[in-house]
Each structure stands twice: as C-alpha cells, then as structure tokens.
Design a protein around this motif. Structure first.
Motif, short mmCIF file in Angstrom:
data_model
loop_
_atom_site.label_atom_id
_atom_site.label_comp_id
_atom_site.label_asym_id
_atom_site.label_seq_id
_atom_site.Cartn_x
_atom_site.Cartn_y
_atom_site.Cartn_z
N GLN A 38 0.85 -1.19 0.00
CA GLN A 38 0.00 0.00 0.00
C GLN A 38 0.88 1.23 0.00
N ALA A 39 0.77 1.99 -1.06
CA ALA A 39 1.51 3.24 -1.18
C ALA A 39 0.69 4.37 -0.55
N PRO A 40 1.34 5.44 -0.14
CA PRO A 40 0.61 6.55 0.48
C PRO A 40 -0.52 7.06 -0.40
N GLY A 41 -1.70 7.15 0.16
CA GLY A 41 -2.85 7.66 -0.56
C GLY A 41 -3.47 6.70 -1.56
N GLN A 42 -2.99 5.47 -1.56
CA GLN A 42 -3.52 4.49 -2.51
C GLN A 42 -4.09 3.29 -1.78
N GLU A 43 -4.86 2.52 -2.51
CA GLU A 43 -5.44 1.32 -1.93
C GLU A 43 -4.40 0.19 -1.89
N ARG A 44 -4.65 -0.75 -1.01
CA ARG A 44 -3.78 -1.91 -0.94
C ARG A 44 -3.90 -2.72 -2.23
N GLU A 45 -2.76 -3.15 -2.74
CA GLU A 45 -2.78 -3.91 -3.98
C GLU A 45 -1.99 -5.21 -3.84
N PHE A 46 -2.40 -6.16 -4.62
CA PHE A 46 -1.77 -7.48 -4.64
C PHE A 46 -0.40 -7.39 -5.28
N VAL A 47 0.56 -8.15 -4.71
CA VAL A 47 1.91 -8.21 -5.27
C VAL A 47 2.21 -9.62 -5.77
N ALA A 48 2.11 -10.61 -4.87
CA ALA A 48 2.47 -11.98 -5.24
C ALA A 48 1.82 -12.95 -4.27
N ALA A 49 1.66 -14.19 -4.71
CA ALA A 49 1.08 -15.22 -3.86
C ALA A 49 1.72 -16.55 -4.18
N ILE A 50 1.64 -17.45 -3.21
CA ILE A 50 2.25 -18.77 -3.35
C ILE A 50 1.36 -19.79 -2.66
N ASN A 51 1.26 -20.96 -3.25
CA ASN A 51 0.38 -21.96 -2.66
C ASN A 51 1.09 -22.64 -1.47
N TRP A 52 0.41 -23.58 -0.86
CA TRP A 52 0.89 -24.16 0.38
C TRP A 52 2.24 -24.84 0.25
N SER A 53 2.51 -25.45 -0.89
CA SER A 53 3.74 -26.21 -1.06
C SER A 53 4.86 -25.38 -1.66
N GLY A 54 4.53 -24.24 -2.22
CA GLY A 54 5.52 -23.46 -2.94
C GLY A 54 5.62 -23.83 -4.40
N GLY A 55 4.81 -24.78 -4.83
CA GLY A 55 4.90 -25.24 -6.20
C GLY A 55 4.23 -24.35 -7.22
N SER A 56 3.38 -23.47 -6.74
CA SER A 56 2.68 -22.55 -7.66
C SER A 56 2.76 -21.13 -7.12
N THR A 57 3.02 -20.21 -8.02
CA THR A 57 3.12 -18.81 -7.66
C THR A 57 2.34 -17.96 -8.64
N TYR A 58 2.04 -16.75 -8.22
CA TYR A 58 1.24 -15.84 -9.04
C TYR A 58 1.69 -14.43 -8.73
N TYR A 59 1.81 -13.58 -9.77
CA TYR A 59 2.34 -12.24 -9.60
C TYR A 59 1.45 -11.20 -10.25
N ALA A 60 1.47 -10.04 -9.66
CA ALA A 60 0.87 -8.89 -10.32
C ALA A 60 1.72 -8.52 -11.53
N ASP A 61 1.08 -8.02 -12.56
CA ASP A 61 1.81 -7.66 -13.77
C ASP A 61 2.90 -6.63 -13.49
N SER A 62 2.67 -5.77 -12.53
CA SER A 62 3.61 -4.69 -12.24
C SER A 62 4.93 -5.18 -11.65
N VAL A 63 4.95 -6.40 -11.14
CA VAL A 63 6.18 -6.92 -10.52
C VAL A 63 6.69 -8.18 -11.20
N LYS A 64 5.95 -8.69 -12.15
CA LYS A 64 6.34 -9.94 -12.81
C LYS A 64 7.69 -9.77 -13.47
N GLY A 65 8.56 -10.73 -13.23
CA GLY A 65 9.91 -10.68 -13.78
C GLY A 65 10.90 -9.96 -12.90
N ARG A 66 10.41 -9.24 -11.90
CA ARG A 66 11.31 -8.51 -10.99
C ARG A 66 11.24 -9.06 -9.56
#
Length: 123
Positions: A38-66
């Motif tokens: 959450q940046a100042p004055g902005q809403e909370r936004e999703f960055v990344a997530a991972i499943n229980w085992s670590g075998g699957s991940t998901y990223y916001a487009d803004s951070v994908k690859g970084r």
C-alpha cells in the motif's frame, strides 16, 4: 496465525531487497501466502502469492519478472525477493495467510495479516 514482516528499508532505484514474513504456529504449511503493498494515498494492492507447497506462484503484472515469492515451510517463513526496484515500488508491504491451500490475489480471501514493513525506493 501471527505474521511478522521484516526487511523493509531505503534502497536506491535498481537495487534489490528481500522481505521476510515469519509465521507463528505449527500449521504454516496449510496456508497459501501472499504479499500486498500500500503506497501513500492508494489502496492496498496485490503483489504476489504462493500456494501451500511453494509449487505454484502468481504475480501482479507490475512486478512480474522482478519479484520472486518463495517459502520455507520448515522455517514457517515466506519471502519476496525484489530486484530492479523502481520508485513506484515504494510502499508498506504486508504479508497475509489464506487458510485455503491454493493462492489468490484477492485481499478479502486472506484470513491473517502481518503488520507491514516499509520499503522506500529512491530515484
């Protein structure tokens, strides 16, 4: 589950940083985990997530690859490795735990939240 995020600090643009989120309790491996920001004055936004085992991940487009999310269930800790940081990455970063085994980018799906750690990227 109690979550404690750490690792935030001031970093120059182009730099790297790793955030950690340590969880209490013995059931960490049952939770999918996510990072939000959450940046100042902005809403909370999703960055990344991972499943229980670590075998699957998901990223916001803004951070994908970084950014890379990972977890160590033996240490009850989830990480996000951030590289090629830009000033727009400046925010308070929160970790969160979801009692389902899969991951989700939706904040309301998460059951537990950490207190946040501040990342400031200078230009």
């Amino acid at each position: 589950v109690q979550l404690q995020a750490s690792g935030g600090r001031l970093v120059q643009a182009g730099g790297s940083l790793r955030l950690s989120c340590a969880a209490s309790g013995r059931t960490f491996s049952r939770y999918a985990m996510g990072w939000f920001r959450q940046a100042p004055g902005q809403e909370r936004e999703f960055v990344a997530a991972i499943n229980w085992s670590g075998g699957s991940t998901y990223y916001a487009d803004s951070v994908k690859g970084r950014f890379t999310i990972s977890r160590d269930n033996a240490k009850s800790t989830v990480y996000v490795q951030m590289s090629s940081l830009i000033p727009e990455d400046t925010a308070v970063y929160y970790c969160a735990a979801d009692r389902s085994y899969s991951y989700t980018p939706l904040a309301y799906e998460y059951d537990y939240w950490g207190q946040g750690t501040l990342v400031t990227v200078s230009s």
